[in-house]
Motif scaffolding. Structure first.
Motif, short mmCIF file in Angstrom:
data_model
loop_
_atom_site.label_atom_id
_atom_site.label_comp_id
_atom_site.label_asym_id
_atom_site.label_seq_id
_atom_site.Cartn_x
_atom_site.Cartn_y
_atom_site.Cartn_z
N VAL A 131 40.01 38.23 40.52
CA VAL A 131 39.85 39.10 41.68
C VAL A 131 40.14 38.34 42.96
O VAL A 131 40.73 38.87 43.91
N ALA A 132 39.73 37.08 43.03
CA ALA A 132 39.93 36.26 44.23
C ALA A 132 40.98 35.19 43.94
O ALA A 132 41.07 34.67 42.82
N ASP A 133 41.78 34.87 44.97
CA ASP A 133 42.83 33.87 44.86
C ASP A 133 42.27 32.52 45.31
O ASP A 133 41.85 32.37 46.45
N LEU A 167 31.25 34.09 43.73
CA LEU A 167 32.62 33.73 44.10
C LEU A 167 33.35 33.08 42.93
O LEU A 167 34.53 33.35 42.68
N TYR A 168 32.64 32.20 42.20
CA TYR A 168 33.27 31.55 41.04
C TYR A 168 33.63 32.59 39.98
O TYR A 168 34.70 32.50 39.34
N ASP A 169 32.74 33.57 39.79
CA ASP A 169 33.04 34.62 38.81
C ASP A 169 34.26 35.43 39.25
O ASP A 169 35.12 35.80 38.41
N ALA A 170 34.37 35.69 40.56
CA ALA A 170 35.53 36.44 41.05
C ALA A 170 36.81 35.65 40.85
O ALA A 170 37.88 36.21 40.53
N ILE A 171 36.75 34.34 41.03
CA ILE A 171 37.94 33.51 40.82
C ILE A 171 38.32 33.50 39.34
O ILE A 171 39.50 33.62 38.98
N GLU A 172 37.33 33.38 38.45
CA GLU A 172 37.63 33.35 37.01
C GLU A 172 38.19 34.67 36.52
O GLU A 172 39.07 34.71 35.65
#
Length: 610
Positions: free
Chosen positions: A419-421, A411-416
């Motif tokens: 991809v994720a808000d 999830l942290y990688d997606a935020i960085e």
């Protein structure tokens, strides 16, 4: 020009679910504001009750409105409700509060049931209140019937589940989602630990009572599901709740917490969290520790078999009876003593004979190293199996924590990567949930490893068995000694006296702990409750002997013949539990105090705390 009447709106729905998803409160507000505007009322206050029953007055906003309406002067002249059922569904309470407001000049007005103040309209209002009460009770009856049937089918009716369980969706029936209980892996170990402490202790002591378990959990930072500290009542409910053996009881108590008949209780099958044998053993220990059931004299009295000796014919307790003015003492069936031979034809047996018989049998048949090792062999095998299961459980917890940590990293990688808000509320909730799973798994691993490390501290060796057998045989020969009583009760939990035989019943589960305790120089009865009276300093616990204090520190009066003014001996103790000084010194101090300020003649002063 006449000033407009001031009005207060009262809006209510019965449940919090209605408040969240229904449109009733907005509709009541809209109609109430339109009603006030049409009649020229000045709306000064709105009271909203989101989720409260109208069958009682335990409603915060309702009470705040009544308090304001009874002030002098009142801040409003009328209370506007959509219907009288929004105000109350009890005809007596409705009339009570209507008249209470009326005495302060405040009227109750219904939008959909307009009434006047003449006797005819008052009677109509009361009739409508009766119908509202009847409808409320009928609805409650039908809802309860549906909930009982839902429980019979194994579904959960709502409310917060017991700790160690969570609610999951089971199936869909039309628009209804049926739910069931399943074991919550985050808190199931806490429940298992509580029962283990109650039955086996923390491997450093014997079985722990409710207070000791509460202290252990709070001291080791093992908190409740909500993150708070444990309390005695809360933990006692966990230990006595049959849900944990797979039998959740629905509809067992009324709204007033009164226990309902067994015929109205519905047992819901849920996944068992605790073994039935473990649960029953814990209930027996709770009963044995209950001062309302087991008197303190049974726990700390001098008689060898008091509290564990029973009549084999009727199951009644064998109590002490005396003969020849106390020269002879017998164990006799209490049922026969109270009811005669119609209750039980049990026999009486001399106390010394039965004590010697039981102690000799245990010494000759059980307290032999070979016999003890034979009994313990199977138990040690089961213990090794439990250790293996505990190691597997630790591996499972580590796996769960690692998986949660890996998901967090993704999830942290997606935020960085964008991809994720990060402002998405659902994402934040997901991150918090994974953090909770990871942290709880890590805490459970630490606790399980600590239990695993201490599980071998009471390992039984052949040398320990031989030492225990020798010490126990020697101490059980001490007449009247406390060790004799302690060792016997650690090996025999029940003695049944029949016409031709005496049966001695004990628990294998207590042997390893007893052996480890005696090898360490401790008492054999670890975990057996003891009675330690804590006297209140300079305060008599028996009101019959209450007597005034003097103004001299540490000096008070007692009537003649009071046990605390007895001569020097085992009973000559003050309220603080310490032996008095020499009688002459105490009398001199008391004499000075008496000459100074005491004029009561039928009293002898004592000096507590000397």
């Amino acid at each position: 020009m006449t000033a407009p009447l001031r009005a207060a709106l009262y809006l209510r729905v019965s449940t919090a679910r209605q408040a969240e998803h229904d449109v009733s409160i907005p509709d009541q507000r809209r109609q109430g504001e339109a009603y006030c505007q049409a009649r020229g009322y000045q709306l000064v206050e709105t009271y909203v009750e989101p989720g409260a029953s109208a069958t009682n007055d335990r409603r915060p906003e309702f009470q705040r409105m009544i308090e304001a309406g009874t002030l002098k002067p009142a801040p409003f002249d009328v209370v506007v409700v959509h219907s009288f059922s929004r105000f109350f569904r009890d005809h007596f309470e409705l009339e009570f509060y209507v008249r209470k407001l009326a005495r302060n000049g405040v009227r109750l007005v219904s939008i959909t049931q307009e009434m006047g103040d003449d006797p005819m309209h008052v009677m109509m209002r009361q009739i409508m209140a009766l119908f509202d009460e009847y409808q409320s009770k009928e609805n409650a009856k039908h809802v309860l019937r549906a909930q009982k049937e839902n429980a019979r089918q194994g579904f959960w009716n709502g409310a917060r589940p017991p700790i160690g369980y969570r609610v999951v969706e089971a199936e869909q029936r039309g628009a209804k989602v049926k739910k069931k209980l399943e074991i919550d892996p985050l808190h199931a170990d806490t429940v298992r630990l509580i029962f283990d402490l109650a039955l086996n202790g923390d491997r450093r002591s014997g079985p722990m009572g409710v207070k000791a378990i509460v202290s252990h959990l709070n001291r080791n930072r093992i908190y409740t599901r909500a993150g708070g500290r444990w309390g005695i009542g809360q933990l006692h409910r966990v230990l006595t709740r049959r849900t944990y053996v797979g039998e959740h009881q629905f509809n067992s108590r009324s709204k007033s917490k009164q226990k309902k008949p067994e015929s109205e209780v519905v047992v819901v099958a849920v996944p068992p969290l605790i073994d039935a044998k473990v649960f029953d053993a814990v209930q027996e220990q709770l009963q044995a520790r209950n001062p309302k059931i087991v008197p303190p004299r049974v726990v700390s009295g001098p008689t060898l078999l008091t509290g564990i000796c029973y009549c084999a014919q009727c199951g009644g307790a064998m109590t002490i009876r005396t003969g020849k003015s106390g020269r002879y003492r017998y164990y006799a069936c209490s049922i026969k003593a109270r009811q005669g031979e119609t209750g039980c034809a049990g026999r009486a047996i001399p106390m010394e004979t039965l004590d010697t018989l039981v102690a000799s049998h245990i010494e000759q048949r059980l307290l032999q190293p070979e016999r003890l090792q034979e009994i313990l062999a199977s138990m040690l095998t089961h213990r090794q199996e439990r250790l293996e299961r505990r190691r597997e459980h630790i591996a499972e917890l580590n796996k769960r924590g690692t998986e949660a940590d890996q998901r967090l990293r993704r999830l942290y990688d997606a935020i960085e990567s964008g991809v994720a808000d990060i402002t998405d509320p659902a994402l934040k909730e997901r991150i918090d949930g994974l953090k909770a799973i990871r942290d709880q798994a890590q805490a459970d691993v630490v606790r399980a490893q600590s239990l695993l490390a201490t599980s071998g501290e009471d390992t039984v060796t052949p040398a320990m068995v031989a030492r225990f057998a020798e010490i126990a045989r020697r101490r059980m020969r001490i007449e009247g000694g406390g060790y004799r009583r302690d060792h016997l009760r650690s090996l025999a939990q029940r003695v049944e006296v029949g016409a031709n035989e005496v049966r001695i019943i004990g628990s294998k589960g207590d042997l390893p702990r007893t052996l480890a305790a005696v090898s360490g120089g401790k008492s054999a009865t670890l975990g057996v409750p003891s009675l330690g009276l804590k006297w209140r300093r300079e305060r008599d616990s028996n009101p019959r002997y209450g007597f005034p204090y003097t103004h001299f520190p540490g000096v008070r009066l007692q009537p003649l013949g009071h046990p605390s003014v007895a001569g020097p001996g085992p009973d000559a103790f003050d309220r603080g539990g310490a032996r008095p000084r020499r009688i002459e010194e105490a009398r001199n101090i008391a004499k000075r105090a008496t000459l100074a300020s005491v004029t009561h003649t039928d009293a002898t002063p004592i000096v507590p705390g000397c």
